[in-house]
Design a protein around this motif. Sequence first.
Motif, PDB file in Angstrom:
ATOM      1  N   LEU B  51     -21.019 -49.528  -8.343  1.00 49.07           N
ATOM      2  CA  LEU B  51     -21.078 -50.770  -9.342  1.00 49.07           C
ATOM      3  C   LEU B  51     -21.707 -50.403 -10.677  1.00 49.07           C
ATOM      4  CD1 LEU B  51     -20.508 -54.041  -8.440  1.00 49.07           C
ATOM      5  CD2 LEU B  51     -22.984 -53.907  -8.773  1.00 49.07           C
ATOM      6  N   ASN B  52     -22.582 -49.469 -10.744  1.00 56.38           N
ATOM      7  CA  ASN B  52     -23.160 -49.210 -11.798  1.00 56.38           C
ATOM      8  C   ASN B  52     -22.385 -48.363 -12.603  1.00 56.38           C
ATOM      9  OD1 ASN B  52     -25.594 -50.542 -11.216  1.00 56.38           O
ATOM     10  ND2 ASN B  52     -26.730 -48.629 -10.260  1.00 56.38           N
ATOM     11  N   LEU B  53     -21.313 -47.446 -12.029  1.00 55.21           N
ATOM     12  CA  LEU B  53     -20.512 -46.670 -12.863  1.00 55.21           C
ATOM     13  C   LEU B  53     -19.507 -47.172 -13.500  1.00 55.21           C
ATOM     14  CD1 LEU B  53     -20.138 -43.451 -10.396  1.00 55.21           C
ATOM     15  CD2 LEU B  53     -21.295 -43.912 -12.489  1.00 55.21           C
ATOM     16  N   VAL B  54     -19.001 -48.469 -12.592  1.00 54.00           N
ATOM     17  CA  VAL B  54     -18.032 -49.369 -13.181  1.00 54.00           C
ATOM     18  C   VAL B  54     -18.595 -50.201 -14.513  1.00 54.00           C
ATOM     19  CG1 VAL B  54     -16.426 -51.421 -12.586  1.00 54.00           C
ATOM     20  CG2 VAL B  54     -16.702 -49.306 -11.137  1.00 54.00           C
ATOM     21  N   GLY B  55     -19.880 -50.568 -14.267  1.00 54.93           N
ATOM     22  CA  GLY B  55     -20.520 -51.243 -15.429  1.00 54.93           C
ATOM     23  C   GLY B  55     -20.883 -50.561 -16.618  1.00 54.93           C
ATOM     24  N   GLY B  56     -20.928 -49.349 -16.577  1.00 58.54           N
ATOM     25  CA  GLY B  56     -21.236 -48.556 -17.606  1.00 58.54           C
ATOM     26  C   GLY B  56     -22.654 -48.439 -17.646  1.00 58.54           C
ATOM     27  N   GLY B  63     -15.494 -36.582 -12.559  1.00 60.37           N
ATOM     28  CA  GLY B  63     -14.138 -37.658 -12.505  1.00 60.37           C
ATOM     29  C   GLY B  63     -14.285 -38.692 -13.705  1.00 60.37           C
ATOM     30  N   GLN B  64     -13.399 -39.450 -13.563  1.00 64.12           N
ATOM     31  CA  GLN B  64     -13.146 -40.559 -14.471  1.00 64.12           C
ATOM     32  C   GLN B  64     -13.196 -42.152 -14.101  1.00 64.12           C
ATOM     33  OE1 GLN B  64      -9.252 -38.938 -16.070  1.00 64.12           O
ATOM     34  NE2 GLN B  64     -10.087 -39.315 -18.066  1.00 64.12           N
ATOM     35  N   VAL B  65     -14.036 -42.765 -14.851  1.00 61.22           N
ATOM     36  CA  VAL B  65     -14.061 -44.241 -14.396  1.00 61.22           C
ATOM     37  C   VAL B  65     -13.351 -45.018 -15.733  1.00 61.22           C
ATOM     38  CG1 VAL B  65     -15.665 -46.419 -14.191  1.00 61.22           C
ATOM     39  CG2 VAL B  65     -16.094 -44.045 -13.143  1.00 61.22           C
ATOM     40  N   VAL B  66     -12.437 -45.388 -15.490  1.00 60.10           N
ATOM     41  CA  VAL B  66     -11.414 -46.006 -16.776  1.00 60.10           C
ATOM     42  C   VAL B  66     -11.377 -47.706 -16.349  1.00 60.10           C
ATOM     43  CG1 VAL B  66      -9.370 -46.221 -17.534  1.00 60.10           C
ATOM     44  CG2 VAL B  66     -10.001 -44.221 -16.737  1.00 60.10           C
ATOM     45  N   VAL B  67     -11.876 -48.567 -17.281  1.00 60.36           N
ATOM     46  CA  VAL B  67     -11.844 -49.803 -17.119  1.00 60.36           C
ATOM     47  C   VAL B  67     -10.871 -50.553 -18.273  1.00 60.36           C
ATOM     48  CG1 VAL B  67     -13.217 -52.142 -17.005  1.00 60.36           C
ATOM     49  CG2 VAL B  67     -14.113 -50.005 -16.140  1.00 60.36           C
ATOM     50  N   GLY B  68      -9.876 -51.177 -17.799  1.00 55.12           N
ATOM     51  CA  GLY B  68      -8.943 -51.627 -19.011  1.00 55.12           C
ATOM     52  C   GLY B  68      -8.318 -50.609 -19.509  1.00 55.12           C
ATOM     53  N   ASP B  69      -8.539 -50.318 -20.756  1.00 52.86           N
ATOM     54  CA  ASP B  69      -7.991 -49.234 -21.606  1.00 52.86           C
ATOM     55  C   ASP B  69      -8.978 -48.250 -21.983  1.00 52.86           C
ATOM     56  OD1 ASP B  69      -5.599 -50.588 -21.920  1.00 52.86           O
ATOM     57  OD2 ASP B  69      -6.122 -51.670 -23.574  1.00 52.86           O
ATOM     58  N   THR B  70     -10.460 -48.262 -21.598  1.00 52.41           N
ATOM     59  CA  THR B  70     -11.588 -47.600 -21.792  1.00 52.41           C
ATOM     60  C   THR B  70     -11.931 -46.549 -20.709  1.00 52.41           C
ATOM     61  OG1 THR B  70     -12.266 -49.445 -23.131  1.00 52.41           O
ATOM     62  CG2 THR B  70     -13.723 -47.764 -22.860  1.00 52.41           C
ATOM     63  N   ASP B  71     -11.924 -45.261 -21.122  1.00 50.63           N
ATOM     64  CA  ASP B  71     -12.520 -44.416 -20.096  1.00 50.63           C
ATOM     65  C   ASP B  71     -14.016 -44.189 -20.386  1.00 50.63           C
ATOM     66  OD1 ASP B  71     -13.187 -42.118 -18.797  1.00 50.63           O
ATOM     67  OD2 ASP B  71     -11.551 -40.714 -19.411  1.00 50.63           O
ATOM     68  N   ARG B  82     -22.622 -50.819 -26.274  1.00 52.50           N
ATOM     69  CA  ARG B  82     -21.627 -51.867 -26.912  1.00 52.50           C
ATOM     70  C   ARG B  82     -20.220 -52.381 -25.838  1.00 52.50           C
ATOM     71  NH1 ARG B  82     -22.493 -48.465 -31.098  1.00 52.50           N
ATOM     72  NH2 ARG B  82     -20.977 -46.989 -30.802  1.00 52.50           N
ATOM     73  N   TRP B  83     -19.807 -51.383 -25.243  1.00 51.47           N
ATOM     74  CA  TRP B  83     -18.710 -51.830 -24.261  1.00 51.47           C
ATOM     75  C   TRP B  83     -19.464 -52.765 -23.514  1.00 51.47           C
ATOM     76  CZ3 TRP B  83     -18.273 -51.370 -18.988  1.00 51.47           C
ATOM     77  CH2 TRP B  83     -17.054 -51.517 -18.455  1.00 51.47           C
ATOM     78  N   ARG B  84     -20.564 -52.572 -22.622  1.00 48.04           N
ATOM     79  CA  ARG B  84     -20.987 -53.631 -21.790  1.00 48.04           C
ATOM     80  C   ARG B  84     -20.990 -55.112 -22.418  1.00 48.04           C
ATOM     81  NH1 ARG B  84     -24.545 -49.511 -20.274  1.00 48.04           N
ATOM     82  NH2 ARG B  84     -26.453 -50.541 -21.719  1.00 48.04           N
TER      83      ARG B  84
END
Lengths: 389, 238
Positions: B51-56, B63-71, B82-84
Amino acid sequence: MPWRLLFRNVLGHPVRSLLTIGSVAVAVFLICMLHAVTSGLTRTLSAAASNRLVVQSAVSLFVDLPLSYQQKMAPVPGIEAICKWQWFGGRYEQDKGGFFAQFGIDPETFLPSYPEITIAEGSYDEFAKNRSACVVGEALARKYDWQVGQTVPILGTIFTRNDGRPWEFTVAGLYKSSSASIDEQTMYFHYDYLRESLETGGASGPQGVGVYVLRLAPGTDPLGVQQAVDGMFENGPQRVQTTTEAEFNRQFVSMLGDVPTLLQMVGGAVLFAIFFAVLNTMIMAGRERTRDLGVLKALGFTNGVSAALLVAESLLVCSLGAGLGVLLGLVLEKPFQVATAAFIPGFGFDTNTLLLGAGIAVAIGLLSGLVPGWRAAKLTTVGALREVG
Amino acid sequence: MAAEIDIRSVTKTYHRGGEALRVLDELDLQMEGATFYALMGPSGSGKTTLLNLVGGLDHADSGQVVVGDTDLTDLDGSGLARWRAEHVGFVFQGFNLLPVLSARENVELPLLLAPLSRQQRREQAERALELVGLADRMDHKPRELSGGQEQRVAIARAIASDPQVILADEPTGDLDRTTADAVLDLLQRLNRELHKTILMVTHDPQAAGYADKVIHLDKGKLGRIDDNRKATGTGGRS
């Protein structure tokens, strides 16, 4: 910047905030007062006249000089007038605990030697004519509600009347001073009144003169006169030390010790104590808000904003304290001025005093906020949120 | 557009007392947008870390965590902040409301980071509070609210800036059953009516029943994904 959060955090702990603000206010007040004293001393010294020399015993200020010295010094080239000064050390009968200075002087040379003094009420001629008359400063007259024409009883502590009664002086005039080196809380009376009482057995006390003040003619080299006078009494009976008025004032102040250094040390100690108190408060506040800081970071506030919140809170508390301290100082400036007028006629707040108080508070605020602010910036969001609140 | 979440071979290790603890181990997981996910698993299985990784809030070791268009692995600390602020809302188990602020002011907090006027912030916060049914509690401080109300304020704060993703860490852990159901209903409504992507960590199978899909983690790896919509024929508990 969440300003509302900043103010609410300060208001959230009213007792703690008030105590911190109060501590800073007291510190700023003290610093302002100490600065006013040291700058007052400087003003007093720098306002001393350059055309006046003071002749005192080379042994000590407390050793009187022979009366005959006046005549011996009179022919020295460059000396325009000589005025005797004798410390009386009396107490007003109605206020035995109160203190003000009284000096026996020569009326005919005193006023011409001190152009800074003007008679505001009454008459200097009346004073000169009447042996038991005196002139008093306006502030002193205000303090005791003395009027021109009133007779004031003064109890002698060095010079006592043999009939056990107080000395009586008639107020002939009230003077005011335009110089920081001369206060308005002193009584001047005829030296000859004192001398005659001693000579006729009406009073007891040391014979002689405390100091002689020499007024120099325009263009006279003070050093030449100093050397001439000191040389004249080199072989006694009483060696003398001739100094400029500024140097005499400086020596007088230094009899109390190195006052400016002492005051600076006291001020420094107060500053350190308050700095650590505010720092402790801010570190505590920072620790209490660890979880809140984590929430702010999770919401998207940067490390810089988290740190700025604590620094700004510290600055706000210290600024409020500074404002209160300066205000307290301004309110109490006048009473302090009256209380210290005899020693430090130049006492008073100036722009530097106020800027110093405000500057110190801002510096304490900034430094005290930086430690918890730095910690807040370094906190990880996950770590902060894990903190048990 | 609703966010898709793509977890690609993510590893995260914590070091405690000189011991390395691999919490996520080469995890691969794809989540659809506008879907309500429950994340389950035993303690230490890596739910909250994911959850913390997905929430930045944290960085993956690899590895990579990509949410929408943002890696998210490309972003530094301030970039993630800013992203959060723009893309994600958080709901915590302990509510985590700021005690010195009123409900409205708490909800307004994330809006301070958006280019809004004071009036716009106020209106948006009030709309969010109305949506969670707390229009009459706006000026109350957290200590004047019940646990369920506090959590609803927290949900209003999470949705105030209209993020695509809402991350909830045990949002009903401190609530009684009735209140918990009301909060879960609210989260389900946010998903169904506002098409938010919701990822909720929970130990409670009943809470997980409100989700569309339940992801089971075990020792940092993906166990299985249950699809409640297929099980009920509707999509989560109705």
